[in-house]
Write an enzyme that holds these catalytic residues in place. Structure first.
Site, mmCIF file in Angstrom:
data_model
loop_
_atom_site.group_PDB
_atom_site.id
_atom_site.type_symbol
_atom_site.label_atom_id
_atom_site.label_comp_id
_atom_site.label_asym_id
_atom_site.label_seq_id
_atom_site.Cartn_x
_atom_site.Cartn_y
_atom_site.Cartn_z
ATOM 1 N N HIS A 82 0.808 -1.113 -0.021
ATOM 2 C CA HIS A 82 0.023 0.016 -0.024
ATOM 3 C C HIS A 82 0.929 1.289 0.102
ATOM 4 C CE1 HIS A 82 -3.517 2.254 1.633
ATOM 5 N NE2 HIS A 82 -2.434 3.246 1.941
ATOM 6 N N GLU A 83 2.010 1.236 0.856
ATOM 7 C CA GLU A 83 2.737 2.372 1.019
ATOM 8 C C GLU A 83 3.474 2.381 -0.025
ATOM 9 O OE1 GLU A 83 2.036 4.660 3.082
ATOM 10 O OE2 GLU A 83 0.664 3.289 4.161
ATOM 11 N N HIS A 122 1.700 4.387 -2.916
ATOM 12 C CA HIS A 122 1.704 5.750 -2.826
ATOM 13 C C HIS A 122 3.157 6.375 -3.142
ATOM 14 C CE1 HIS A 122 -1.739 6.586 -0.484
ATOM 15 N NE2 HIS A 122 -1.501 5.848 0.669
ATOM 16 N N GLU A 160 -6.260 6.554 -0.911
ATOM 17 C CA GLU A 160 -6.044 5.466 -0.195
ATOM 18 C C GLU A 160 -6.820 4.183 -0.978
ATOM 19 O OE1 GLU A 160 -4.883 5.099 3.416
ATOM 20 O OE2 GLU A 160 -3.656 6.522 2.136
#
Length: 363
Positions: A138-139, A142, A189
């Site tokens: 997930h990060e 980003h 997100e």
């Protein structure tokens, strides 16, 4: 663990995505919200000014001195997960990662020149290996999408808004930008959740992680189907007053509600777009320069239209009914004043003498 030559990756066979563009997993609402943010009056001026003023070096020194930097000798399992995530998403430069003492489960990707990933001890202690893998992915998502810059600006402006709150009108412009940044970040997100799924390639682990973030380390007391049912109930329940309250509840948040995130991710995991990526059919970074902005707008508009039509929220249903009614009324007015043949005239059912019913239903 298996050694690929790039680094160690789990023995479990997972697909890699060479050259993948962030467009492959970015949520349409993420892109449209970012475009709207950039068009906000004063945003470019504030952003350019902050880019030279934000204490990024100070931020890096702070984490270096107050947190634990992940590496081969510190949190080595997180180090392997991070390198693995970068390998899967083909992110050439592995970001620095820190573990910060904080009982609240959280993670973030910040930085202007280079992204930094920070995870809290609360999150590390809460999640198992596969759940944590989805979070690290997930990060990294980003980072690949370039979200770190805007997240850093949001953190700075949120603190600045509190400091200048006592100045008459001094916080109005900042509040507007912070509100727009939060709206974009909530949508980003959803994109990063998709990136986490592409890295972990285990939708059940992603669901478990979100459930734990919502309800703590009590999986034996929770059920995925019941958790997803909460999202559906949240969307459909109440009247127009509740719809307004939902909006007010979400405005101060940087993250969407957890049940909503779970429902969105589950839906995407079952969509043909996800399967196409898993089959190796996805947009490449080398094609980004040729991407049509108009096409992105169309995708975003189509997404919002589908969301309104399919939503069970009372306010969204009202918007859909009004929009549909307005469109139908507009068509009738156009036919009347432009002198066009009434709908249905092509097959002889024009409502005139000898014709069919003037209220012939349309498909």
């Amino acid at each position: 663990m298996a050694d690929t030559g790039f680094e160690k990756v789990p023995a479990r066979n997972r697909r890699r995505f060479p050259g993948i563009s962030s467009r492959a997993y970015e949520h349409p609402a993420d892109r449209s919200a970012l475009v709207a943010l950039r068009k906000l009056s004063g945003f470019d001026t504030v952003f350019k000014a902050l880019s030279g003023l934000l204490p990024e070096r100070s931020l890096r020194l702070l984490f270096l001195s107050e947190s634990v930097r992940v590496g081969e000798t510190q949190f080595p399992h997180l180090h392997e997960m991070l390198r693995d995530a970068c390998y899967i998403l083909d992110l050439e430069k592995v970001p620095q990662m820190y573990v910060q003492q904080d009982p609240k489960p959280n993670a973030m990707c910040i930085g202007l020149d280079e992204p930094i990933i920070v995870v809290t001890t609360g999150l590390v202690e809460l999640l198992d290996e596969e759940e944590m893998r989805a979070v690290v992915g997930h990060e990294v998502g980003h980072a690949l999408s370039g979200h770190a810059v805007y997240r850093t600006v949001l953190l700075f402006l949120t603190g600045l808004a509190l400091k200048v709150a006592w100045i008459p009108l001094g916080t109005v412009a900042i509040t507007a930008i912070v509100t727009a940044l939060r709206e974009w970040f909530r949508k980003s997100e959803l994109s990063a959740d998709r990136a986490g799924l592409l890295v972990g390639q285990d939708v059940n682990a992603s669901m478990r992680g979100l459930m734990k973030i919502a309800g703590g380390n009590h999986l034996h007391e929770m059920n995925v189907d019941a958790f997803l049912a909460q999202a559906e109930e949240y969307e459909a329940s109440g009247d127009l007053r509740d719809s307004v309250l939902k909006i007010l509840n979400v405005l101060p948040r940087t993250h969407p509600f957890t049940t909503v995130r779970a429902a969105e991710l589950k839906k995407w995991s079952q969509h043909r777009d996800y399967q196409r990526i898993m089959d190796g059919h996805y947009p490449r970074r080398e094609e980004d320069k040729d991407t049509s902005v108009t096409d992105s707008f169309r995708q975003s508009a189509s997404h919002y239209a589908d969301s309104v039509r399919g939503s069970k929220d009372p306010l969204m249903k009202l918007v859909g009914d009004i929009a549909g009614g307005a469109g139908d009324l507009g068509g009738k007015l156009r036919d009347r004043f432009a002198g066009a043949a009434p709908r249905g005239a092509a097959d002889g059912k024009d409502g005139g003498e000898g014709g069919g019913s003037p209220t012939e239903p349309r498909g």
